[in-house]
Design a protein around this motif. Structure first.
Motif, PDB file in Angstrom:
ATOM      1  N   THR A   1       0.972  -7.138  36.990  1.00  0.00           N
ATOM      2  CA  THR A   1      -0.031  -7.005  38.588  1.00  0.00           C
ATOM      3  C   THR A   1      -1.122  -7.136  38.343  1.00  0.00           C
ATOM      4  OG1 THR A   1      -0.199  -5.682  40.370  1.00  0.00           O
ATOM      5  CG2 THR A   1      -0.177  -3.902  39.004  1.00  0.00           C
ATOM      6  N   ARG A   2      -2.372  -7.495  39.532  1.00  0.00           N
ATOM      7  CA  ARG A   2      -3.477  -7.304  39.778  1.00  0.00           C
ATOM      8  C   ARG A   2      -4.073  -6.287  40.673  1.00  0.00           C
ATOM      9  NH1 ARG A   2      -2.082 -10.652  35.975  1.00  0.00           N
ATOM     10  NH2 ARG A   2      -3.804 -11.892  34.859  1.00  0.00           N
ATOM     11  N   ARG A   3      -5.232  -5.472  40.575  1.00  0.00           N
ATOM     12  CA  ARG A   3      -5.310  -4.705  41.602  1.00  0.00           C
ATOM     13  C   ARG A   3      -6.868  -4.997  41.251  1.00  0.00           C
ATOM     14  NH1 ARG A   3      -0.405  -2.329  44.039  1.00  0.00           N
ATOM     15  NH2 ARG A   3       0.610  -3.376  42.620  1.00  0.00           N
TER      16      ARG A   3
ATOM     17  N   ILE B   1     -11.136   1.370  37.843  1.00  0.00           N
ATOM     18  CA  ILE B   1     -10.449   0.860  36.239  1.00  0.00           C
ATOM     19  C   ILE B   1      -9.237   2.790  36.264  1.00  0.00           C
ATOM     20  CG2 ILE B   1      -9.715   0.664  34.180  1.00  0.00           C
ATOM     21  CD1 ILE B   1     -11.994  -0.623  33.779  1.00  0.00           C
ATOM     22  N   ARG B   2      -8.448   2.731  37.174  1.00  0.00           N
ATOM     23  CA  ARG B   2      -7.279   3.720  37.579  1.00  0.00           C
ATOM     24  C   ARG B   2      -6.237   4.274  36.477  1.00  0.00           C
ATOM     25  NH1 ARG B   2      -7.338   1.448  42.521  1.00  0.00           N
ATOM     26  NH2 ARG B   2      -5.399   1.278  42.468  1.00  0.00           N
ATOM     27  N   PHE B   3      -5.993   2.896  35.278  1.00  0.00           N
ATOM     28  CA  PHE B   3      -4.794   2.685  35.268  1.00  0.00           C
ATOM     29  C   PHE B   3      -5.287   3.028  33.359  1.00  0.00           C
ATOM     30  CE2 PHE B   3      -3.843   0.118  38.171  1.00  0.00           C
ATOM     31  CZ  PHE B   3      -2.828   0.449  39.119  1.00  0.00           C
ATOM     32  N   ALA B   4      -4.285   3.096  32.495  1.00  0.00           N
ATOM     33  CA  ALA B   4      -4.542   3.252  30.597  1.00  0.00           C
ATOM     34  C   ALA B   4      -3.856   3.443  30.146  1.00  0.00           C
ATOM     35  CB  ALA B   4      -5.506   4.533  30.914  1.00  0.00           C
ATOM     36  N   LYS B   5      -2.856   2.286  28.540  1.00  0.00           N
ATOM     37  CA  LYS B   5      -2.046   2.414  28.029  1.00  0.00           C
ATOM     38  C   LYS B   5      -0.860   3.900  28.022  1.00  0.00           C
ATOM     39  CE  LYS B   5      -1.157  -0.767  24.363  1.00  0.00           C
ATOM     40  NZ  LYS B   5      -2.336  -1.618  22.557  1.00  0.00           N
TER      41      LYS B   5
ATOM     42  N   VAL C   1      -9.368  -6.313  32.306  1.00  0.00           N
ATOM     43  CA  VAL C   1     -10.284  -6.879  33.528  1.00  0.00           C
ATOM     44  C   VAL C   1     -10.814  -8.012  33.143  1.00  0.00           C
ATOM     45  CG1 VAL C   1     -12.330  -6.319  34.224  1.00  0.00           C
ATOM     46  CG2 VAL C   1     -11.219  -4.099  34.162  1.00  0.00           C
ATOM     47  N   GLU C   2     -10.843  -8.492  34.364  1.00  0.00           N
ATOM     48  CA  GLU C   2     -10.692  -9.963  34.243  1.00  0.00           C
ATOM     49  C   GLU C   2     -11.162 -10.617  35.261  1.00  0.00           C
ATOM     50  OE1 GLU C   2      -7.488 -11.621  32.370  1.00  0.00           O
ATOM     51  OE2 GLU C   2      -6.468 -11.959  34.039  1.00  0.00           O
ATOM     52  N   ARG C   3     -11.844 -11.269  35.924  1.00  0.00           N
ATOM     53  CA  ARG C   3     -12.158 -12.297  36.884  1.00  0.00           C
ATOM     54  C   ARG C   3     -10.479 -13.202  37.300  1.00  0.00           C
ATOM     55  NH1 ARG C   3     -17.986 -12.497  38.764  1.00  0.00           N
ATOM     56  NH2 ARG C   3     -16.925 -13.450  40.443  1.00  0.00           N
TER      57      ARG C   3
ATOM     58  N   ASN D   1     -13.186 -14.956  43.805  1.00  0.00           N
ATOM     59  CA  ASN D   1     -12.988 -14.860  42.071  1.00  0.00           C
ATOM     60  C   ASN D   1     -12.927 -13.302  42.219  1.00  0.00           C
ATOM     61  OD1 ASN D   1     -12.038 -15.489  40.071  1.00  0.00           O
ATOM     62  ND2 ASN D   1     -13.776 -16.614  39.449  1.00  0.00           N
ATOM     63  N   PRO D   2     -12.735 -11.980  42.864  1.00  0.00           N
ATOM     64  CA  PRO D   2     -13.093 -11.046  42.192  1.00  0.00           C
ATOM     65  C   PRO D   2     -12.550 -10.551  40.882  1.00  0.00           C
ATOM     66  CG  PRO D   2     -11.016 -10.379  43.334  1.00  0.00           C
ATOM     67  CD  PRO D   2     -11.293 -12.308  43.613  1.00  0.00           C
ATOM     68  N   TRP D   3     -13.266  -8.973  40.596  1.00  0.00           N
ATOM     69  CA  TRP D   3     -12.754  -9.149  39.376  1.00  0.00           C
ATOM     70  C   TRP D   3     -11.582  -7.966  39.546  1.00  0.00           C
ATOM     71  CZ3 TRP D   3     -14.712  -9.734  34.254  1.00  0.00           C
ATOM     72  CH2 TRP D   3     -16.478  -9.916  34.500  1.00  0.00           C
ATOM     73  N   VAL D   4     -11.127  -7.753  38.534  1.00  0.00           N
ATOM     74  CA  VAL D   4      -9.581  -7.407  39.073  1.00  0.00           C
ATOM     75  C   VAL D   4      -9.504  -6.783  37.947  1.00  0.00           C
ATOM     76  CG1 VAL D   4      -8.778  -8.653  40.595  1.00  0.00           C
ATOM     77  CG2 VAL D   4      -8.511  -9.752  38.131  1.00  0.00           C
ATOM     78  N   VAL D   5      -7.886  -5.987  37.959  1.00  0.00           N
ATOM     79  CA  VAL D   5      -7.711  -4.736  36.875  1.00  0.00           C
ATOM     80  C   VAL D   5      -6.267  -5.525  36.867  1.00  0.00           C
ATOM     81  CG1 VAL D   5      -6.673  -3.024  35.781  1.00  0.00           C
ATOM     82  CG2 VAL D   5      -8.720  -2.693  37.020  1.00  0.00           C
TER      83      VAL D   5
END
Length: 185
Positions: A24-26, A46-50, A117-119, A168-172
């Motif tokens: 998923t992308r947020r 960035i609220r997620f971690a492995k 994190v990417e576009r 084209n926002p930055w997404v997690v």
């Protein structure tokens, strides 16, 4: 490792249940200033971690005997999950938004396997497939003969509004494994 809720629409819940959605992308919030890459070490977006576990919230109903009861005060199920379609029997309350689903009522647990994190437009064909955008109920929206990436772009705009893909926002980008069980089971 942190446990946290995550909202999904009915089509995306069906893709999770069918094993077609593993990503998923947020939108990263706040977005970095124009021309700057995000500082991933300092970003609160960035609220997620492995290793994190996510319990899926989805649209649901309780048995009608709980009508008028606050969701947090409903002691037990059964529930009707609207991603499964309209109920054919039973007496259910009107659909409640997933944001109000109690943790103990969730039926899906996601374990985060990767976070980056990417576009938005950097999504690959493989990642678009992992997003589950070919959910059959979405084909009228996205078109049956489009590439996976184009289908995902259409789905993104359907969810986030006109111009949201072009922005084209930055997404997690969060990858995960799916378990068909409650997070506390």
């Amino acid at each position: 490792m942190t446990d946290r809720p995550i909202l999904f629409s009915a089509p995306m819940v069906r893709a999770l249940l069918d094993g077609r959605k593993t990503q998923t992308r947020r939108i990263l919030k706040p977005q970095p200033l124009m021309g700057y890459a995000p500082d991933v070490t300092a970003s609160k977006g960035i609220r997620f971690a492995k290793g994190d576990r996510l319990w899926v919230r989805e649209t649901w109903s309780a048995e009608h005997l709980w009508a008028g009861t606050k969701p947090r005060d409903i002691p037990c199920g059964p529930f009707w999950f609207w991603a499964d379609g309209d109920p054919t029997d039973g007496d259910w309350t009107k659909p409640k938004p997933g944001i109000h689903m109690p943790r103990w009522a969730s039926r899906l647990t996601l374990t985060v396997t990767d976070v980056r994190v990417e576009r938005l437009q950097e999504i690959s064909e493989e990642d678009a497939i992992a997003e589950g955008s070919r959910e059959p109920s979405l084909v009228p929206i996205i078109g049956a003969c489009w590439s996976e990436r184009d289908a995902y772009a259409k789905l993104w705009e359907h969810i986030n509004g006109l111009g949201s893909w072009a922005a084209n926002p930055w997404v997690v980008a969060v990858s995960f494994s799916v378990e068909h069980r409650n997070i506390d089971a």
